[in-house]
Scaffold this motif. Structure first.
Motif, mmCIF file in Angstrom:
data_model
loop_
_atom_site.group_PDB
_atom_site.id
_atom_site.type_symbol
_atom_site.label_atom_id
_atom_site.label_comp_id
_atom_site.label_asym_id
_atom_site.label_seq_id
_atom_site.Cartn_x
_atom_site.Cartn_y
_atom_site.Cartn_z
ATOM 1 N N ASP A 352 7.905 6.006 -3.111
ATOM 2 C CA ASP A 352 7.983 6.854 -1.814
ATOM 3 C C ASP A 352 6.909 6.316 -0.837
ATOM 4 O OD1 ASP A 352 10.080 8.111 -2.755
ATOM 5 O OD2 ASP A 352 9.027 9.794 -3.237
ATOM 6 N N LEU A 353 5.560 6.073 -1.237
ATOM 7 C CA LEU A 353 4.535 5.636 -0.395
ATOM 8 C C LEU A 353 4.975 4.462 0.243
ATOM 9 C CD1 LEU A 353 1.568 5.900 0.709
ATOM 10 C CD2 LEU A 353 0.859 4.673 -1.201
ATOM 11 N N LEU A 354 5.501 3.354 -0.384
ATOM 12 C CA LEU A 354 5.643 2.036 0.005
ATOM 13 C C LEU A 354 6.932 2.288 1.036
ATOM 14 C CD1 LEU A 354 5.326 -0.132 -3.091
ATOM 15 C CD2 LEU A 354 3.595 0.116 -1.398
ATOM 16 N N VAL A 355 7.877 3.113 0.705
ATOM 17 C CA VAL A 355 8.963 3.190 1.589
ATOM 18 C C VAL A 355 8.818 3.950 2.801
ATOM 19 C CG1 VAL A 355 11.360 4.087 1.606
ATOM 20 C CG2 VAL A 355 10.677 3.023 -0.517
ATOM 21 N N TRP A 356 7.967 5.022 2.797
ATOM 22 C CA TRP A 356 7.875 5.865 4.112
ATOM 23 C C TRP A 356 6.496 5.359 4.825
ATOM 24 C CZ3 TRP A 356 11.527 8.743 5.351
ATOM 25 C CH2 TRP A 356 12.478 9.260 4.527
ATOM 26 N N HIS A 357 5.778 4.446 4.354
ATOM 27 C CA HIS A 357 4.501 3.933 4.985
ATOM 28 C C HIS A 357 4.809 2.342 5.161
ATOM 29 C CE1 HIS A 357 2.503 7.833 4.847
ATOM 30 N NE2 HIS A 357 3.132 7.927 3.702
ATOM 31 N N PRO A 358 5.897 2.064 5.918
ATOM 32 C CA PRO A 358 5.968 0.548 6.168
ATOM 33 C C PRO A 358 4.935 -0.310 6.904
ATOM 34 C CG PRO A 358 7.516 1.841 7.489
ATOM 35 C CD PRO A 358 6.965 2.693 6.704
ATOM 36 N N SER A 359 4.081 0.707 7.590
ATOM 37 C CA SER A 359 3.194 0.111 8.428
ATOM 38 C C SER A 359 1.734 0.000 7.761
ATOM 39 C CB SER A 359 2.862 0.893 9.630
ATOM 40 O OG SER A 359 2.625 2.066 9.452
ATOM 41 N N LEU A 360 1.751 0.496 6.540
ATOM 42 C CA LEU A 360 0.484 0.408 5.817
ATOM 43 C C LEU A 360 -0.081 -0.760 5.466
ATOM 44 C CD1 LEU A 360 -1.464 2.288 4.059
ATOM 45 C CD2 LEU A 360 -0.110 1.916 2.035
ATOM 46 N N GLY A 366 -5.825 -3.561 2.505
ATOM 47 C CA GLY A 366 -6.504 -3.218 1.190
ATOM 48 C C GLY A 366 -5.866 -2.120 0.247
ATOM 49 N N GLU A 367 -5.390 -1.077 0.915
ATOM 50 C CA GLU A 367 -5.046 -0.138 0.354
ATOM 51 C C GLU A 367 -3.573 -0.385 -0.073
ATOM 52 O OE1 GLU A 367 -6.839 0.260 2.610
ATOM 53 O OE2 GLU A 367 -8.488 1.774 2.216
ATOM 54 N N ALA A 368 -2.870 -1.004 1.034
ATOM 55 C CA ALA A 368 -1.479 -1.636 0.396
ATOM 56 C C ALA A 368 -1.092 -2.470 -0.526
ATOM 57 C CB ALA A 368 -0.771 -2.346 1.818
ATOM 58 N N ARG A 369 -2.155 -3.383 -0.878
ATOM 59 C CA ARG A 369 -2.425 -4.239 -2.008
ATOM 60 C C ARG A 369 -2.514 -3.410 -3.392
ATOM 61 N NH1 ARG A 369 -5.067 -7.686 1.522
ATOM 62 N NH2 ARG A 369 -7.125 -6.839 0.648
ATOM 63 N N GLN A 370 -3.355 -2.557 -3.219
ATOM 64 C CA GLN A 370 -3.638 -1.419 -4.273
ATOM 65 C C GLN A 370 -2.387 -0.694 -4.657
ATOM 66 O OE1 GLN A 370 -5.908 -1.719 -6.210
ATOM 67 N NE2 GLN A 370 -6.147 0.300 -7.418
ATOM 68 N N ALA A 371 -1.631 0.067 -3.692
ATOM 69 C CA ALA A 371 -0.636 0.653 -3.851
ATOM 70 C C ALA A 371 0.648 0.011 -4.603
ATOM 71 C CB ALA A 371 -0.072 1.337 -2.571
ATOM 72 N N ARG A 372 0.670 -1.515 -4.295
ATOM 73 C CA ARG A 372 2.167 -2.147 -4.880
ATOM 74 C C ARG A 372 1.494 -2.439 -6.370
ATOM 75 N NH1 ARG A 372 1.878 -4.722 0.435
ATOM 76 N NH2 ARG A 372 0.494 -6.423 -0.302
ATOM 77 N N ARG A 373 0.242 -2.736 -6.348
ATOM 78 C CA ARG A 373 -0.132 -2.880 -7.880
ATOM 79 C C ARG A 373 0.022 -1.599 -9.003
ATOM 80 N NH1 ARG A 373 -4.276 -1.870 -11.462
ATOM 81 N NH2 ARG A 373 -5.235 -0.875 -9.983
ATOM 82 N N LYS A 374 -0.270 -0.697 -8.262
ATOM 83 C CA LYS A 374 -0.090 0.651 -9.314
ATOM 84 C C LYS A 374 1.524 1.044 -9.238
ATOM 85 C CE LYS A 374 -4.492 2.982 -8.137
ATOM 86 N NZ LYS A 374 -4.752 3.258 -9.561
#
Length: 710
Positions: A352-360, A366-374
């Motif tokens: 949901d974070l990756l879908v609802w925050h496309p501008s991350l 940096g937070e976006a790369r960490q979110a994709r790994r998790k």
């Protein structure tokens, strides 16, 4: 915008942009079909000033062409039985209208009926009411026709908001030529006739149809017969009035509709653009079209300016809000991960974070790369949990393969948490299916045997191996027994079919060969081969017997006799038992045919010895059919003689002697006559010869000096 208001606007837009539905209302025999056909004939042929009418599809063109052809041939049109939708295109001045008119059975407008045509009338854009003043002689009939019209108008009034019919309505008095012939008012005074005979309809139109008109029309014109048969010279009258009035009313109604839509939705730019484009297409040179285009351009400029202002303000607020929104979402996902939640819910939270925050990735990379790994880690854990719970989807393997390609570091985790679990589940499911299928193994042991063997191939390390091997041995024995029994039954069926009196031996041979091809290991193969050979021998004997029988029954039908033997040889060329006999029969057939043809010529010569030309023709036919026949030489000799004697040639003729009757002689001396000879051949005179004096049996021995051509 409420759904009700939007639905109302959609309905108005469809009425403006779509085809115009014209309700042609009239009872049986009022002349609706004839009027439609003649309107099409006259307007399409350029005989209606300012108007052109064309068929918009092949079906409508064929329907109207058939009716026009009947009328021009002087045939009256039969009553309409089926409802037919006609698509027409009306051109009036510079306007174009797409029309839909329906031809139907007149009884469907009778009071109390609920025919499908009533729904078409209810949704019409204009109405043409047809009355036949020449056919409504009875007051009761006129009153009933007016009541039918009144019923239609009342249904329109009930649906309107201002107690009107809410659409243009015209009253057409058809077959008006009959009214004029009876001394009625002329067409320009049609209102006087309507007032006197159709007062109810006149009053209803005056009160509830502000856009109404009356027209006197005649589809045939003067000279029409009373029985409805068209005259030889068609002179329709009054047709230009309804068509011109209809075009004017439709254009005025479209202007009102567009103004109405503009009032109801002044800011609905897409809808107004569609409506203006449709109006421009229908009325390309109308002053109103240019006015609407100008209003639409002003509305576009207004929307464009308003959009630019909003866009600038929104962009500034959006940039700040996105930064705060993305930072808050990432922190909330981290906090949720540290809580006591199932892997499935944690995976969904990071998704949901990756879908609802496309501008991350743009604001906080940096937070976006960490979110994709998790998210990838928790996808593996969640998939394992779904497999254990039995809720995983069918595309788990493909999904994990893509994940390994995208992130090779997850390969070991995927194997341990997903692939090993999948393999064990497939093993347990397959073994369970084998246990359930074992109950039906007696009826289908071969399928169950294949399934057990496949199980051992797929899971060679299974703990059920010993049990599976025992099942294979028992099933293999059962399969062999059933196969042997099935083969025996199939062969017995073939044997029984061969014992029938009308057995199809060719089909039995084919089926027996199929049995041999499909069961090469059967222990009944030798018996099947013997049965196949027996059928082949029977078929061989039967085919040859048919050829012999035909030769006996039709000895002079040589072509069919030859074909019968040849068919036998072709069908049994690889090993027929009567091949030699068939070949001998063919040779004998040639000899019989040769003798038969020569016998025909010979018999003709005996019966007609003087017809040398006929005999020659028969012999020539014989030689054409049998140039090498046994009698070819004799026939050739005769024909050579005939050809030589039938061709003109020069002949030396010798006159030897002659004799006349005893009473022929000189009158006075009673002596013999003095005789000479003259020959005429082909119109040519030869002679005379020397005269033999005083003799009734003269001897000349004279050779004509000139050869005679004959």
């Amino acid at each position: 915008m409420s759904n009700r208001r939007k639905g109302h606007l959609d309905k108005l837009e469809r009425r403006l942009t779509g085809s115009k539905r014209i309700a042609l209302f009239g009872h049986r025999a009022v002349g609706k079909t004839t009027l439609l056909a003649m309107l099409y004939r006259e307007a399409a042929g350029g005989r209606v000033p300012g108007v052109r009418l064309a068929a918009a599809d092949p079906a409508s063109a064929e329907y109207l062409a058939e009716k026009v052809a009947q009328i021009e041939a002087g045939e009256p049109l039969a009553g309409t039985l089926a409802e037919t939708a006609l698509r027409l295109r009306l051109y009036h001045n510079h306007a174009r209208f797409d029309l839909v008119v329906k031809d139907y059975q007149g009884e469907h407008v009778t009071l109390g009926t609920d025919a499908p045509i009533q729904a078409f009338f209810a949704d019409s854009d204009a109405v043409l009411l047809c009355l036949d003043p020449g056919g409504d002689d009875k007051a009761m009939d006129r009153h009933r026709r007016q009541q039918e019209i009144e019923d239609l108008l009342e249904r329109y009034i009930e649906r309107s908001e201002n107690a009107t019919a809410d659409r243009p309505v015209a009253l057409l008095l058809t077959k008006y030529d009959r009214v004029v012939d009876r001394g009625g008012p002329p067409p320009e005074q049609v209102e006087r006739l309507v007032e006197s005979r159709y007062g109810m309809t006149r009053h209803a139109l005056a009160r509830h149809a502000p856009h109404s008109a009356m027209f006197a029309v005649s589809s045939y014109g003067k000279g029409a017969n009373g029985d409805g048969r068209p005259p030889a010279d068609l002179q329709p009258t009054g047709l230009e009035g309804p068509l011109g009035w209809l075009a004017d009313q439709l254009e005025a109604r479209d202007r009102e509709l567009l103004d109405w839509i503009w009032d109801l939705a002044p800011d609905d730019l897409p809808r107004l653009a569609r409506c203006v484009a449709a109006f421009q297409r229908h009325y390309p040179r109308s002053d109103q079209a240019a006015t609407f285009q100008t209003r639409l351009a002003a509305l576009r400029r207004k929307h464009r300016k308003r959009g630019i202002v909003r866009l600038v303000g929104t962009a500034a607020l959006l940039a700040l809000g996105l930064a705060v929104y993305d930072a808050w979402g990432y922190r909330a996902a981290l906090a949720f991960e540290r809580g006591e939640h199932s892997p499935i819910t944690v995976e969904q939270r990071w998704a949901d974070l990756l879908v609802w925050h496309p501008s991350l990735p743009w604001i906080w990379p940096g937070e976006a790369r960490q979110a994709r790994r998790k998210y990838a880690d928790w996808r593996v854990k969640a998939t394992g949990a779904r497999l254990v719970a039995g809720t995983a989807g069918p595309d788990v393997s493909a999904e994990m393969s893509r994940l390994k390609e995208e992130n090779p570091a997850l390969t070991l985790s995927i194997k341990r948490q997903v692939e090993d679990v999948q393999q064990q589940q497939r093993h347990d499911l397959a073994w369970k299916a084998l246990q359930v299928a074992d109950l039906a193994a007696i009826e289908q042991p071969d399928e169950h045997l294949s399934a057990v063997r496949k199980f051992l191939r797929d899971f060679p390390q299974t703990e059920h191996r010993a049990e599976a091997v025992k099942q294979i041995e028992a099933l293999a024995l059962l399969v062999d027994q059933q196969r042997d029994l099935s083969d025996r039954q199939a062969l017995d069926a073939l044997i029984q079919a061969g014992r029938l009196p009308d057995a199809d031996l060719t089909e039995l041979i084919r089926r027996t060969q199929e049995f041999l091809d499909e069961h090469p290991e059967s222990r009944w193969v030798a018996e099947a081969r013997g049965q196949r050979d027996q059928y082949a021998h029977r078929l061989d004997d039967l085919d040859f017997a048919r050829a012999l029988q035909f030769s006996k029954e039709s000895p002079v039908n040589f072509a069919v006799r030859r074909r019968k033997y040849q068919e036998y040889l072709q069908a049994h060329e690889t090993g027929g038992r009567h091949v030699r006999e068939a070949a001998e029969a063919l040779a004998q057939l040639e000899r019989d045919q040769d003798a038969h043809l020569y016998r025909q010529a010979y018999d003709y010569a005996i019966a007609h010895p003087a017809d040398v030309a006929g005999v020659a023709s028969a012999l020539r036919s014989y030689l054409n059919s049998n140039p090498d026949g046994r009698f070819a030489k004799a026939a050739g000799t005769y024909l050579a003689w005939w050809e030589k004697s039938s061709v003109p040639g020069a002949y030396r003729v010798v006159l030897r002697r002659g004799e006349v009757e005893p009473d022929v002689g000189k009158w006075l001396s009673s002596g013999g006559p003095d005789l000479g000879v003259v020959l005429w051949v082909g119109g040519v005179k030869y002679g005379p010869t020397p005269v033999a004096p005083n003799s009734r049996k003269p001897i000349w021995d004279y050779t004509f000096s000139r050869p005679i051509k004959w």
